[in-house]
Design a protein around this motif. Structure first.
Motif, mmCIF file in Angstrom:
data_model
loop_
_atom_site.group_PDB
_atom_site.id
_atom_site.type_symbol
_atom_site.label_atom_id
_atom_site.label_comp_id
_atom_site.label_asym_id
_atom_site.label_seq_id
_atom_site.Cartn_x
_atom_site.Cartn_y
_atom_site.Cartn_z
ATOM 1 N N TRP A 225 2.811 2.722 -2.184
ATOM 2 C CA TRP A 225 2.692 3.609 -3.356
ATOM 3 C C TRP A 225 1.345 4.351 -3.352
ATOM 4 O O TRP A 225 1.258 5.468 -3.853
ATOM 5 C CB TRP A 225 2.887 2.824 -4.661
ATOM 6 N N VAL A 226 0.332 3.727 -2.766
ATOM 7 C CA VAL A 226 -0.994 4.377 -2.706
ATOM 8 C C VAL A 226 -0.922 5.571 -1.749
ATOM 9 O O VAL A 226 -1.387 6.676 -2.069
ATOM 10 C CB VAL A 226 -2.071 3.381 -2.204
ATOM 11 N N ARG A 227 -0.308 5.347 -0.587
ATOM 12 C CA ARG A 227 -0.210 6.436 0.398
ATOM 13 C C ARG A 227 0.674 7.560 -0.144
ATOM 14 O O ARG A 227 0.358 8.738 0.028
ATOM 15 C CB ARG A 227 0.315 5.888 1.731
ATOM 16 N N GLU A 228 1.745 7.179 -0.853
ATOM 17 C CA GLU A 228 2.610 8.207 -1.448
ATOM 18 C C GLU A 228 1.846 9.015 -2.499
ATOM 19 O O GLU A 228 1.958 10.237 -2.564
ATOM 20 C CB GLU A 228 3.840 7.565 -2.117
ATOM 21 N N ALA A 229 1.059 8.311 -3.314
ATOM 22 C CA ALA A 229 0.295 9.000 -4.373
ATOM 23 C C ALA A 229 -0.722 9.963 -3.757
ATOM 24 O O ALA A 229 -0.908 11.082 -4.243
ATOM 25 C CB ALA A 229 -0.405 7.980 -5.257
ATOM 26 N N ALA A 230 -1.367 9.521 -2.671
ATOM 27 C CA ALA A 230 -2.366 10.380 -2.025
ATOM 28 C C ALA A 230 -1.692 11.648 -1.480
ATOM 29 O O ALA A 230 -2.223 12.756 -1.622
ATOM 30 C CB ALA A 230 -3.067 9.616 -0.905
ATOM 31 N N ARG B 292 -2.047 24.279 -6.441
ATOM 32 C CA ARG B 292 -2.791 24.763 -7.625
ATOM 33 C C ARG B 292 -3.649 25.976 -7.304
ATOM 34 O O ARG B 292 -4.148 26.130 -6.223
ATOM 35 C CB ARG B 292 -3.680 23.654 -8.174
ATOM 36 N N LYS C 213 0.112 18.588 -4.581
ATOM 37 C CA LYS C 213 -0.119 19.266 -5.878
ATOM 38 C C LYS C 213 -1.386 20.109 -5.810
ATOM 39 O O LYS C 213 -1.409 21.239 -6.310
ATOM 40 C CB LYS C 213 -0.274 18.231 -6.993
ATOM 41 N N SER C 214 -2.434 19.561 -5.204
ATOM 42 C CA SER C 214 -3.712 20.291 -5.135
ATOM 43 C C SER C 214 -3.550 21.570 -4.336
ATOM 44 O O SER C 214 -4.163 22.593 -4.652
ATOM 45 C CB SER C 214 -4.792 19.433 -4.479
ATOM 46 N N ALA D 52 1.158 12.959 -2.603
ATOM 47 C CA ALA D 52 1.621 13.759 -3.747
ATOM 48 C C ALA D 52 0.457 14.547 -4.335
ATOM 49 O O ALA D 52 0.593 15.738 -4.645
ATOM 50 C CB ALA D 52 2.234 12.840 -4.808
ATOM 51 N N HIS D 53 -0.684 13.909 -4.462
ATOM 52 C CA HIS D 53 -1.855 14.599 -5.017
ATOM 53 C C HIS D 53 -2.287 15.741 -4.095
ATOM 54 O O HIS D 53 -2.610 16.833 -4.561
ATOM 55 C CB HIS D 53 -3.009 13.614 -5.218
ATOM 56 N N GLY E 299 0.814 -1.224 0.000
ATOM 57 C CA GLY E 299 0.000 0.000 0.000
ATOM 58 C C GLY E 299 0.843 1.268 0.000
ATOM 59 O O GLY E 299 0.300 2.373 -0.090
#
Lengths: 325, 257
Positions: free
Chosen positions: A310-315, A325, A321-322, A317-318, A308
């Motif tokens: 990579w999922v926590r890292e992606a969350a 923005r 980024k948000s 990172a998103h 899991g």
């Protein structure tokens, strides 16, 4: 589920942190009914004892999802599947409350969880036994949750507010879990001979491990008295175990199963059931990592956590980024 | 319950009800495989919740199917004693979970389709299906919220997560054609349910388009592949799901559970 008194000394290597005067003051206030809250100043020994007990309890909830989760896909009716899914979900919820309650003591959930995955933290020995047939699901509800309730009801009155409040809700749900377990077994006991055999087989395997859930005998439980003085423990291991046995024997008779202890007998003088000797070697073996499923349980959790990542890292990172923005 | 005198209509209505029930049950069974091993404890709770919702929907639908059929006595006979070819779920529901990206994409695509279907059933003449649709719709809205957020997070998150999402779309997208392909069950029920697959498809594309855009992913083009689970011809996966799910009922007939 599932606190278990494992009675190890959190400050065994750190005696300098003990401040006698503060401890005595707090013990006195607790004995007068004072409920400690996160903002209160607390002696290190009290804080560490709580962190140890509460995190072990949280770990037990999340590891406890696995043995029963083993039967969700094979549940024999849609109603039973639904009950079992809801039950296992409750356990995840209990884990979450308890980790959150533990975080109020100044530790992070990730650090606690890492201790579990690395084998530094303990959890209830009961989850290191396998669930081998469908009746195990019922027996876990009846005996394991039954024992857990016995252990946990006193904790709703324990001296640390966040723990006591979490336990109020948890105990309500556990009581439902216990009843569904009994109901499941009762139904099977009205069924075919093969089903009755399954129930008896499950009872034979879970009875002794369930008794071990209350922890070592009082004579071997050096820190029991200390936990009592802190108001974290209200009754001793042996008192709780005896109450559990006294309540459970008539239930076994109602079900029509035999508890696997030839020495189990009502004692008129004591007004309690006498029972046989618990194999404490087995208990310590299982607690310290050599039970039938220790490696599998932690292995599954470790693999899930690593997969899991990579999922926590992606969350994260998103989210970053948000924000930008 | 709607009374239908035309027996062929009644059998189509039974088929559709079973199709919806089977899709929900098999999706729930797949979702349950995440129990205890999700990437976070919060997600463990959320995925179990979705599995429970889907199971609840399946049970309402099976119960209606029992009323329509008259030969089977309860939901469990339908769930546990039918063979794979008698299962009528959309094939996508039975596909393996794969990694978390694949599970999220699958649930996002399927729940958006379910939403469109439930909305159309609200306009139908069958009051039982209307009631089930209204209840399921609330749950489905939450599922979409949950999985569309993950779809965007993973699509936008890291290179790794984006690659995994793209791979999952590549695998799953062809199975979405079954949602709208030639459908004799729905066309035979047109007078009763007024479902038009062309409109259903337009609504669905509309529902997923914005989420794809937010995730920075183009909608894939259609493929030539057409899966046929809704007619009982499945992938290899369903047999394994049922072997596991039906094991106790099949091995211990006549038991009480």
């Amino acid at each position: 589920m599932y606190t278990q008194s494992l009675d190890t000394d959190p400050l065994a290597n750190d005696p300098k942190e003990v401040s006698d005067k503060r401890e005595l003051e707090l013990k006195k206030r607790i004995s007068e009914g004072y409920v400690v809250e996160p903002r209160d100043d607390m002696p290190e020994r009290y804080r560490k004892t709580l962190i140890r007990q509460m995190s072990q309890h949280a770990h037990s909830e999340v590891v406890g999802m696995l043995p029963e989760g083993n039967w969700i896909l094979r549940a024999p009716t849609l109603k039973r599947k639904s009950i079992l899914l809801a039950k296992v979900q409750d356990e995840a919820g209990h884990g979450l409350y308890l980790y959150s309650a533990t975080e109020t003591l100044g530790v992070s959930r990730d650090a606690l969880y890492e201790d579990l995955l690395q084998g530094r933290a303990k959890y209830s020995s009961i989850f290191n036994y396998p669930t081998l047939n469908w009746a195990d699901v019922g027996v876990i509800g009846w005996l394991v949750d039954g024992a857990a309730i016995m252990n946990q009801i006193p904790l709703t009155q324990c001296s640390y507010g966040p723990y006591a409040r979490a336990m109020v809700r948890i105990c309500k749900e556990e009581s439902f879990h216990q009843r569904q377990g009994f109901d499941l077994l009762n139904e099977m006991m009205q069924g075919t001979q093969k089903q009755k055999d399954m129930v008896q087989d499950a009872v034979d395997r879970w009875w002794w491990p369930a008794l071990m859930m209350f922890g070592p005998e009082d004579s071997d439980s050096i820190h029991s008295e200390e936990s009592k003085a802190w108001g974290i423990k209200k009754k001793t291991n042996d008192e709780l175990r005896q109450t559990f046995i006294d309540v459970t024997v008539p239930q076994a008779e109602t079900l029509g199963v035999t508890l696997p202890d030839p020495q189990l007998k009502w004692n008129e003088t004591r007004e309690h059931y006498d029972f046989g000797k618990i194999d404490w070697n087995e208990f310590w073996r299982v607690v310290s990592g050599s039970g039938p499923c220790n490696k599998d349980r932690i292995g599954v959790k470790k693999k899930a956590w690593e997969e899991g990542a990579w999922v926590r890292e992606a969350a994260m990172a998103h989210a970053m980024k948000s924000k930008g923005r | 319950m709607t009374t239908i005198t035309d027996t062929s209509k009644s059998s189509y209505l039974f088929s559709l009800t079973i199709r919806l029930a089977d899709s929900a049950l098999i999706a729930s069974q797949r979702m349950s495989q995440w129990c205890g091993i999700a990437p976070t404890l919060e997600e463990d709770i959320a995925l179990t919740n979705v599995a429970l919702d889907l199971l609840g929907q399946a049970r309402h639908l099976f119960s209606y199917a029992v009323d329509l059929d008259g030969c089977r006595k309860d939901e469990d006979q339908l769930a546990f004693l039918r063979d794979p070819h008698q299962y009528l779920n959309y094939t996508i529901a039975e596909l393996p979970n794969g990694d978390f990206a694949q599970s999220c994409t699958k649930s996002f695509l399927f729940s958006t389709f379910s939403q469109c279907l439930w909305v159309s059933l609200l306009d139908g003449e069958d009051s039982t299906l209307r009631d089930i649709a209204a209840k399921s719709l609330k749950e489905t809205d939450y599922h979409i919220e949950h999985f569309s957020r993950w779809f965007v997070r993973l699509g936008d998150g890291t290179d790794v997560s984006r690659q995994k999402i793209l791979k999952s779309i590549d695998y799953l997208w062809p199975y979405t054609a079954e949602f709208f392909g030639n459908d004799r069950t729905l066309s035979n029920l047109e007078g009763l349910l007024h479902i038009n697959t062309g409109k259903l498809q337009a609504d669905w594309v509309n529902a997923i388009e914005d989420v794809f855009t937010e995730a920075g992913i183009d909608l894939p083009s259609d493929s030539d592949f057409m899966s046929t689970g809704k007619y009982g011809v499945h992938s290899e996966h369903l047999g394994h799901i049922l072997a596991e799910m039906q094991y106790l009922q099949r091995s211990y007939p006549g038991g009480r559970w």
